[in-house]
Design a protein around this motif. Structure first.
Motif, short mmCIF file in Angstrom:
data_model
loop_
_atom_site.label_atom_id
_atom_site.label_comp_id
_atom_site.label_asym_id
_atom_site.label_seq_id
_atom_site.Cartn_x
_atom_site.Cartn_y
_atom_site.Cartn_z
N ILE A 42 104.91 -5.39 -91.21
CA ILE A 42 103.92 -4.58 -91.91
C ILE A 42 104.51 -4.23 -93.27
CG2 ILE A 42 102.63 -2.40 -91.93
CD1 ILE A 42 101.71 -4.19 -89.67
N LEU A 43 103.85 -4.72 -94.31
CA LEU A 43 104.33 -4.43 -95.66
C LEU A 43 103.65 -3.18 -96.19
CD1 LEU A 43 104.01 -8.04 -97.20
CD2 LEU A 43 105.86 -7.08 -95.79
N PHE A 44 104.38 -2.44 -97.03
CA PHE A 44 103.77 -1.25 -97.63
C PHE A 44 102.62 -1.61 -98.55
CE2 PHE A 44 105.94 2.55 -96.27
CZ PHE A 44 107.03 2.02 -95.60
N ARG A 45 102.58 -2.85 -99.02
CA ARG A 45 101.48 -3.22 -99.91
C ARG A 45 100.32 -3.89 -99.19
NH1 ARG A 45 104.57 -8.08 -103.07
NH2 ARG A 45 104.17 -9.75 -101.59
N ASP A 46 100.44 -4.04 -97.85
CA ASP A 46 99.35 -4.66 -97.09
C ASP A 46 98.06 -3.86 -97.24
OD1 ASP A 46 100.70 -6.86 -96.11
OD2 ASP A 46 101.25 -5.91 -94.21
N SER A 47 96.93 -4.59 -97.31
CA SER A 47 95.62 -3.92 -97.31
C SER A 47 95.33 -3.43 -95.90
CB SER A 47 94.55 -4.91 -97.75
OG SER A 47 94.42 -5.91 -96.74
N GLU A 48 94.31 -2.57 -95.76
CA GLU A 48 93.92 -2.09 -94.42
C GLU A 48 93.62 -3.27 -93.50
OE1 GLU A 48 91.14 0.96 -93.86
OE2 GLU A 48 92.17 2.39 -95.17
N ASP A 49 92.90 -4.25 -94.05
CA ASP A 49 92.53 -5.41 -93.24
C ASP A 49 93.76 -6.18 -92.77
OD1 ASP A 49 89.92 -4.82 -93.30
OD2 ASP A 49 89.33 -6.41 -94.71
N GLU A 50 94.73 -6.33 -93.68
CA GLU A 50 95.94 -7.04 -93.29
C GLU A 50 96.69 -6.30 -92.19
OE1 GLU A 50 97.31 -9.54 -97.28
OE2 GLU A 50 97.34 -7.33 -97.35
N VAL A 51 96.76 -4.97 -92.32
CA VAL A 51 97.43 -4.17 -91.28
C VAL A 51 96.72 -4.37 -89.94
CG1 VAL A 51 97.96 -1.83 -90.51
CG2 VAL A 51 98.35 -2.48 -92.90
N ARG A 52 95.38 -4.26 -89.97
CA ARG A 52 94.59 -4.44 -88.74
C ARG A 52 94.88 -5.81 -88.13
NH1 ARG A 52 90.78 -0.32 -88.76
NH2 ARG A 52 90.17 0.27 -90.87
N ARG A 53 94.79 -6.85 -88.95
CA ARG A 53 94.96 -8.21 -88.45
C ARG A 53 96.37 -8.41 -87.89
NH1 ARG A 53 97.15 -12.21 -90.74
NH2 ARG A 53 97.08 -11.34 -92.84
N LYS A 54 97.38 -7.94 -88.63
CA LYS A 54 98.77 -8.15 -88.19
C LYS A 54 99.03 -7.44 -86.87
CE LYS A 54 101.10 -8.95 -92.62
NZ LYS A 54 102.09 -8.43 -93.58
N LEU A 55 98.56 -6.19 -86.75
CA LEU A 55 98.81 -5.47 -85.50
C LEU A 55 98.03 -6.12 -84.36
CD1 LEU A 55 99.18 -1.61 -85.52
CD2 LEU A 55 100.87 -3.40 -85.23
N TRP A 56 96.83 -6.60 -84.67
CA TRP A 56 96.01 -7.24 -83.62
C TRP A 56 96.70 -8.48 -83.07
CZ3 TRP A 56 92.71 -5.22 -80.59
CH2 TRP A 56 91.94 -6.05 -79.75
N ASN A 57 97.41 -9.22 -83.94
CA ASN A 57 98.10 -10.44 -83.52
C ASN A 57 99.52 -10.18 -83.02
OD1 ASN A 57 95.92 -12.06 -84.24
ND2 ASN A 57 96.64 -12.24 -86.36
N ALA A 58 99.91 -8.91 -82.98
CA ALA A 58 101.31 -8.61 -82.68
C ALA A 58 101.67 -8.95 -81.23
CB ALA A 58 101.61 -7.14 -82.96
N PHE A 59 102.94 -9.29 -81.06
CA PHE A 59 103.53 -9.59 -79.76
C PHE A 59 103.72 -8.27 -79.00
CE2 PHE A 59 107.36 -9.98 -77.15
CZ PHE A 59 107.13 -11.18 -76.49
N THR A 60 103.25 -8.22 -77.75
CA THR A 60 103.37 -6.97 -76.99
C THR A 60 104.13 -7.21 -75.68
OG1 THR A 60 101.40 -7.24 -75.62
CG2 THR A 60 101.06 -6.32 -77.83
N GLY A 61 104.26 -6.13 -74.91
CA GLY A 61 104.88 -6.25 -73.59
C GLY A 61 103.82 -6.32 -72.49
N GLY A 62 102.59 -6.67 -72.90
CA GLY A 62 101.48 -6.67 -71.94
C GLY A 62 101.43 -7.92 -71.07
N GLN A 63 100.62 -7.87 -70.01
CA GLN A 63 100.43 -9.01 -69.11
C GLN A 63 99.37 -9.96 -69.68
OE1 GLN A 63 102.39 -9.44 -66.65
NE2 GLN A 63 103.30 -7.40 -66.37
N PRO A 64 99.38 -11.22 -69.22
CA PRO A 64 98.43 -12.22 -69.75
C PRO A 64 96.97 -11.85 -69.51
CG PRO A 64 100.16 -13.27 -68.42
CD PRO A 64 100.34 -11.81 -68.26
N ARG A 123 96.50 -4.25 -65.21
CA ARG A 123 96.11 -3.11 -64.38
C ARG A 123 97.02 -2.99 -63.16
NH1 ARG A 123 93.27 0.05 -67.69
NH2 ARG A 123 91.34 -0.88 -68.44
N GLU A 124 97.35 -4.16 -62.57
CA GLU A 124 98.16 -4.16 -61.34
C GLU A 124 99.65 -3.93 -61.60
OE1 GLU A 124 97.42 -7.78 -59.22
OE2 GLU A 124 95.29 -7.25 -58.89
N LEU A 125 100.20 -4.70 -62.57
CA LEU A 125 101.66 -4.72 -62.75
C LEU A 125 102.15 -3.78 -63.86
CD1 LEU A 125 101.98 -8.61 -62.59
CD2 LEU A 125 102.48 -6.99 -60.73
N GLY A 126 101.25 -3.45 -64.78
CA GLY A 126 101.66 -2.62 -65.92
C GLY A 126 102.39 -3.45 -66.97
#
Lengths: 323, 323
Positions: free
Chosen positions: A218-240, A246-249
């Motif tokens: 996340i760059l300090f110069r990113d636009s709101e849309d870029e921040v939204r898009r980058k976080l949306w595509n971010a790697f998480t610790g979630g299940q497939p 819901r079951e495994l967390g």
């Protein structure tokens, strides 16, 4: 420190002792003006602000020689990046730059001359052992670490206040420089600098965060849309799948979104713990969490962005004064 | 050149061509302020005066970083030596210093910055091949040649007149630097510098002349008595006894006294040839020759010494202006 973001140190006792006894000490750090500022760069600034609140004397180095030598950027470009990407954001984040000793490596006669002096106290074998230099290594790349060490140690020269404890807050990848600086300090009669090590943030896509690959941070110069898009595509610790989540967390310890909350957005430990619990117990899905984190992040970034616009002329002024 | 004192060159045709066509060219040389000036140092000054008479643009570098890094001298001392031992004598010898671009390495941001840039174009293997560096070599000693090359090449940067032929008059021992400078020039789009090589004077006792061993050289600051004593003890090409000298004759080609006559004191070739003949034919004894040479040398040194006293304040003034 409480959360283990700063997880290690060398000789920080020396600094704590100076703070407790009201004795002089210095804080020294630097920035390399080679690319856009991102969230990972903010951690040192948080530390500087913490030290500044406690009355510390802060030296801030613009490592423009490094950007020029290692990245091949021209001086006009490193000057521009220093002001527009870093210093103006530092002010917007709350650092009082006017109270810092701000300087550019390339304009510091003392730093360059002291580097040449320090370089008479270390031989090629030692540098090779630390940095892995070979016959292919360029002469200036071999010499550069001495400029880095000179940045750290020159604050102890008489004209800058004389020998005293100095702490360098850095990412853990910077430890080799610190070890060299500590060795050289003892060889020239100065106090070995202390250091604080913070974790390196994970890249948004799961690999190393890098300002030369804007999709990883996340760059300090990113636009709101870029921040939204980058976080949306971010790697998480979630299940497939939702069912598995819901079951495994999920696993917050692997999640870059959780890391952003922990390192930057949630001051309250209880609040952070309840996010972690909800994730682990499968009560919250990644999409939901990303949306709320995005909002928090945008709320944090918006005033910084406005502040940066206002801080630009002040930053330019301070830089001109520093030349 | 006529006498073979200057006996070799690289690419001097380029300079001759520029001189003939009235095109711009530069002359670049330096002095290391680490010890007293002696007769061996005068040869480059003779060359500078020759070029200056022909209207050449001359750059004169005080290699104080070299004296500080390689010899460990403090800056106050290198400043003092530069003025008192070298620059004031240069003026007394007839060099118009005001018309030279005089600078100190340690005060030249351009030279240091350009050295770092040049150092990204040469690797450790190349420097090792030229200078014999090993793992024991100090970092600053490994980097120093880049400062030297920067001295030579920076005169071709736009702010100093742009790319053009440059000639560096040096002792033949300096050729490695010139070869490196020529290689690097082509890598950064500059004209490879030309060079003129003069012979190194023999030491008075038959070994290498060195300003760190004052008994090996006639110093410009020597008293009359010291000059007399040094020449009297000098190594000659004479025979062990008067009888042998009268019968076999001496060998001027091995004689340091004859060298002083040839390099510094006898302008007239016929006069020099008749001294050589008289020696070879045993018509003159070493004592006799030493006495007359001593007188010639004292006659040469006396006005330089007086001139130097007068030139001191001018030299200090020029140095202050150069800072």
């Amino acid at each position: 420190m409480r959360r283990g973001v700063i997880f290690g140190h060398r000789d920080f006792e020396r600094i704590l002792e100076a703070m407790e006894r009201g004795q002089p000490y210095a804080v020294m750090t630097g920035l390399m003006p080679s690319g856009p500022m991102h969230l990972g760069h903010k951690m040192v600034i948080d530390e500087l602000i913490w030290f500044q609140k406690r009355g510390a004397e802060i030296f801030l180095c613009v490592a423009d020689i490094e950007a020029q030598i290692m990245r091949g950027l021209p001086p006009q470009e490193t000057d521009r990046i220093a002001v527009e990407e870093y210093l103006s954001n530092y002010i917007a984040l709350g650092l009082d730059l006017e109270k810092c000793h701000l300087y550019f490596q390339s304009r510091s006669k003392v730093v360059k001359d002291f580097a040449l002096k320090l370089g008479t106290h270390v031989n090629f074998s030692e540098l090779r052992a630390i940095y892995g230099f070979s016959g292919e290594s360029k002469a200036s790349h071999i010499f550069y670490p001495l400029i880095d060490v000179s940045d750290i140690l020159h604050v102890q020269l008489q004209e800058f206040g004389g020998p005293r404890p100095t702490v360098v807050p850095v990412g853990v990848d910077q430890d080799p420089h610190l070890r060299l600086a500590r060795d050289l300090a003892t060889r020239v009669g100065l106090v070995p600098p202390s250091s604080l090590y913070h974790r390196l943030m994970k890249g948004l896509l799961g690999e190393k965060m890098s300002s030369s690959r804007p999709e990883t941070a996340i760059l300090f110069r990113d636009s709101e849309d870029e921040v939204r898009r980058k976080l949306w595509n971010a790697f998480t610790g979630g299940q497939p799948t939702e069912k598995e989540q819901r079951e495994l967390g999920g696993d917050p310890s692997k999640c870059v979104v959780f890391e952003i909350l922990a390192y930057h957005l949630l001051e309250d430990d209880n609040e952070l713990a309840s996010v972690a619990e909800a994730c682990k117990e499968g009560r919250i899905l990644c999409g939901e969490c990303k949306r709320s984190t995005t909002q928090k992040l945008l709320d944090f970034l918006a005033p910084v962005k406005r502040g940066r616009e206002k801080a630009l002329s002040k930053a330019r002024e301070l830089v001109t004064a520093a030349f």
